[in-house]
Design an enzyme around this catalytic site. Structure first.
Site, PDB file in Angstrom:
ATOM      1  N   GLY A 224       0.826  -1.202   0.000  1.00 42.77           N
ATOM      2  CA  GLY A 224       0.000   0.000   0.000  1.00 42.77           C
ATOM      3  C   GLY A 224       0.855   1.245   0.000  1.00 42.77           C
ATOM      4  O   GLY A 224       0.521   2.248   0.623  1.00 42.77           O
TER       5      GLY A 224
ATOM      6  N   SER B 283       1.776   3.356  -2.495  1.00 39.43           N
ATOM      7  CA  SER B 283       1.690   4.327  -3.596  1.00 39.43           C
ATOM      8  C   SER B 283       0.875   5.566  -3.252  1.00 39.43           C
ATOM      9  O   SER B 283       0.794   6.502  -4.050  1.00 39.43           O
ATOM     10  CB  SER B 283       1.087   3.659  -4.840  1.00 39.43           C
ATOM     11  OG  SER B 283      -0.262   3.272  -4.599  1.00 39.43           O
ATOM     12  N   SER B 284       0.259   5.600  -2.066  1.00 40.62           N
ATOM     13  CA  SER B 284      -0.537   6.772  -1.679  1.00 40.62           C
ATOM     14  C   SER B 284      -0.702   6.805  -0.170  1.00 40.62           C
ATOM     15  O   SER B 284      -0.364   5.843   0.534  1.00 40.62           O
ATOM     16  CB  SER B 284      -1.924   6.742  -2.348  1.00 40.62           C
ATOM     17  OG  SER B 284      -2.689   5.643  -1.874  1.00 40.62           O
ATOM     18  N   GLY B 285      -1.215   7.923   0.332  1.00 41.41           N
ATOM     19  CA  GLY B 285      -1.552   8.042   1.742  1.00 41.41           C
ATOM     20  C   GLY B 285      -0.388   7.821   2.690  1.00 41.41           C
ATOM     21  O   GLY B 285       0.743   8.241   2.429  1.00 41.41           O
TER      22      GLY B 285
ATOM     23  N   ARG C 266      -1.883  -1.856  -6.085  1.00 41.35           N
ATOM     24  CA  ARG C 266      -2.569  -2.409  -7.250  1.00 41.35           C
ATOM     25  C   ARG C 266      -2.369  -1.578  -8.515  1.00 41.35           C
ATOM     26  O   ARG C 266      -2.456  -2.103  -9.624  1.00 41.35           O
ATOM     27  CB  ARG C 266      -4.072  -2.529  -6.968  1.00 41.35           C
ATOM     28  CG  ARG C 266      -4.414  -3.577  -5.926  1.00 41.35           C
ATOM     29  CD  ARG C 266      -5.911  -3.681  -5.731  1.00 41.35           C
ATOM     30  NE  ARG C 266      -6.481  -2.416  -5.261  1.00 41.35           N
ATOM     31  CZ  ARG C 266      -7.776  -2.175  -5.173  1.00 41.35           C
ATOM     32  NH1 ARG C 266      -8.649  -3.097  -5.543  1.00 41.35           N
ATOM     33  NH2 ARG C 266      -8.210  -1.010  -4.718  1.00 41.35           N
TER      34      ARG C 266
ATOM     35  N   ASP D 106      -2.289  -7.213  -5.834  1.00 37.54           N
ATOM     36  CA  ASP D 106      -3.462  -7.161  -4.980  1.00 37.54           C
ATOM     37  C   ASP D 106      -3.138  -8.060  -3.787  1.00 37.54           C
ATOM     38  O   ASP D 106      -2.914  -9.261  -3.945  1.00 37.54           O
ATOM     39  CB  ASP D 106      -4.681  -7.692  -5.736  1.00 37.54           C
ATOM     40  CG  ASP D 106      -5.966  -7.637  -4.932  1.00 37.54           C
ATOM     41  OD1 ASP D 106      -5.892  -7.674  -3.683  1.00 37.54           O
ATOM     42  OD2 ASP D 106      -7.053  -7.581  -5.528  1.00 37.54           O
TER      43      ASP D 106
ATOM     44  N   SER E   5      -2.880  -0.983  11.463  1.00 38.80           N
ATOM     45  CA  SER E   5      -4.286  -1.325  11.612  1.00 38.80           C
ATOM     46  C   SER E   5      -5.100  -0.030  11.636  1.00 38.80           C
ATOM     47  O   SER E   5      -5.102   0.714  10.676  1.00 38.80           O
ATOM     48  CB  SER E   5      -4.497  -2.163  12.876  1.00 38.80           C
ATOM     49  OG  SER E   5      -5.830  -2.566  12.988  1.00 38.80           O
TER      50      SER E   5
ATOM     51  N   TYR F 103     -15.778  -2.947   8.667  1.00 44.19           N
ATOM     52  CA  TYR F 103     -14.407  -2.426   8.621  1.00 44.19           C
ATOM     53  C   TYR F 103     -13.662  -2.715   9.917  1.00 44.19           C
ATOM     54  O   TYR F 103     -12.533  -3.229   9.906  1.00 44.19           O
ATOM     55  CB  TYR F 103     -14.455  -0.923   8.364  1.00 44.19           C
ATOM     56  CG  TYR F 103     -13.109  -0.241   8.438  1.00 44.19           C
ATOM     57  CD1 TYR F 103     -12.181  -0.378   7.414  1.00 44.19           C
ATOM     58  CD2 TYR F 103     -12.770   0.560   9.537  1.00 44.19           C
ATOM     59  CE1 TYR F 103     -10.947   0.261   7.479  1.00 44.19           C
ATOM     60  CE2 TYR F 103     -11.544   1.188   9.609  1.00 44.19           C
ATOM     61  CZ  TYR F 103     -10.637   1.037   8.579  1.00 44.19           C
ATOM     62  OH  TYR F 103      -9.415   1.665   8.652  1.00 44.19           O
TER      63      TYR F 103
ATOM     64  N   LYS G  80     -10.100  -4.916  11.076  1.00 41.87           N
ATOM     65  CA  LYS G  80      -8.981  -4.293  11.779  1.00 41.87           C
ATOM     66  C   LYS G  80      -8.737  -4.950  13.144  1.00 41.87           C
ATOM     67  O   LYS G  80      -7.588  -5.088  13.573  1.00 41.87           O
ATOM     68  CB  LYS G  80      -9.242  -2.789  11.947  1.00 41.87           C
ATOM     69  CG  LYS G  80      -9.302  -2.032  10.625  1.00 41.87           C
ATOM     70  CD  LYS G  80      -7.977  -2.098   9.884  1.00 41.87           C
ATOM     71  CE  LYS G  80      -7.974  -1.239   8.646  1.00 41.87           C
ATOM     72  NZ  LYS G  80      -6.653  -1.211   7.970  1.00 41.87           N
TER      73      LYS G  80
END
Length: 281
Positions: A13, A15-17, A38, A66, A144, A158, A162
């Site tokens: 994960g 590529s962003s945020g 992804r 993914d 998390s 959600y 977590k």
């Protein structure tokens, strides 16, 4: 942050945020960084940014995966080990949020959240576990959410995914400590990311109203969360938080669980009254 110089880091994960923020911070500190996600285009842009801020002798690359696809994760993990020449730090950061009441949320959404948020972390850990076991050193961090400690209206699916990460991380910590590998758990608060924007698109009105009226639901910047992560990471503490309000929330939930429920219920009732009042205007 000289402790990260020459370290080899993998971030899912990335590529962003928060994941991208961590990747850039590690690159600036002299680490070699491999990111996965992804979307190929976003990964390419991220790697170009890493090369701009990183040191000349560091290595940067990406793999499209993914995280719910264990075969693809295994392929990307091998590519990362080959490119980096090993691995020191594994950061499992992938995930997404989808809100909604239990009665309105499809079973497929429950399963998808578990596949990505929980099994995604499991798949990434298992892809690198033998490497860490054989070298008998290294660090694994699972990201998390503060909603892994206490769930509220609209977050049943959600939060369950977590909460599962927390249980997995606690067991993994003991398993890997026998191989001198450290496992840690970081709990980000609400953070201003592209993922939050998507989450808010179809969030129940009552959930939005609860969050707007909550004293402990500030939205934090990626930079502040990344900085908190970097300050916490070298410490011995298993659980990490990004802000004082996150710490306070965890403290109340852990030591005064019934009080936490009472506060949450009060916020829900107040939010419902505000919505009712707005509907009459």
């Amino acid at each position: 942050m000289s402790e990260f110089n020459s370290k080899k880091v993998f971030i899912s994960g990335g590529s962003s945020g928060i994941g991208k923020g961590l990747a850039l911070a590690f690159a600036e500190a002299g680490a070699s960084v491999f990111v996965s996600a992804r979307g190929k285009d976003a990964l390419e842009r991220t790697v170009n940014e890493l090369r701009e801020v990183g040191t000349s002798n560091a290595r940067f690359d990406f793999g499209v995966a993914d995280v719910s696809d264990s075969n693809r994760v295994n392929d990307v993990s091998q590519k990362a080990l080959d490119i980096l020449g090993g691995l020191d730090i594994l950061i499992c950061n992938s995930g997404y949020a989808k809100t909604g009441t239990v009665i309105e949320t499809e079973e497929s959404d429950f399963r998808s959240l578990m596949d990505v948020n929980f099994f995604g972390h499991v798949n990434v850990v298992k892809a690198f576990q033998e490497h860490f076991v054989s070298q008998r050193r290294g660090e694994i961090v699972l990201l998390s959410s503060m909603l892994a400690t206490f769930s509220i209206y609209g977050y049943g699916a959600y939060a369950a995914s977590k909460f599962a990460i927390t249980g997995f991380a606690q067991s993994l910590r003991q398993e890997m400590m026998t191989y001198n590998v450290r496992v840690k758990l970081f709990l980000p608060p609400t953070t201003d990311t592209p993922g939050l924007e998507k989450e808010n698109f179809d969030k129940p009105a009552l959930s939005k109203e609860v969050e707007m009226g909550s004293l402990l639901n500030a939205t934090h910047s990626v930079d502040s969360v990344v900085q908190a992560f970097l300050e916490w990471f070298p410490k011995r503490k298993f659980v990490g938080y990004a802000s004082w309000d996150s710490w306070l929330q965890y403290f109340v939930i852990r030591h005064f669980p019934e009080l936490a429920l009472t506060i949450a219920d009060g916020e829900l009732r107040s939010a419902q009254k505000r919505l009712d009042k707005k509907s009459k205007l």
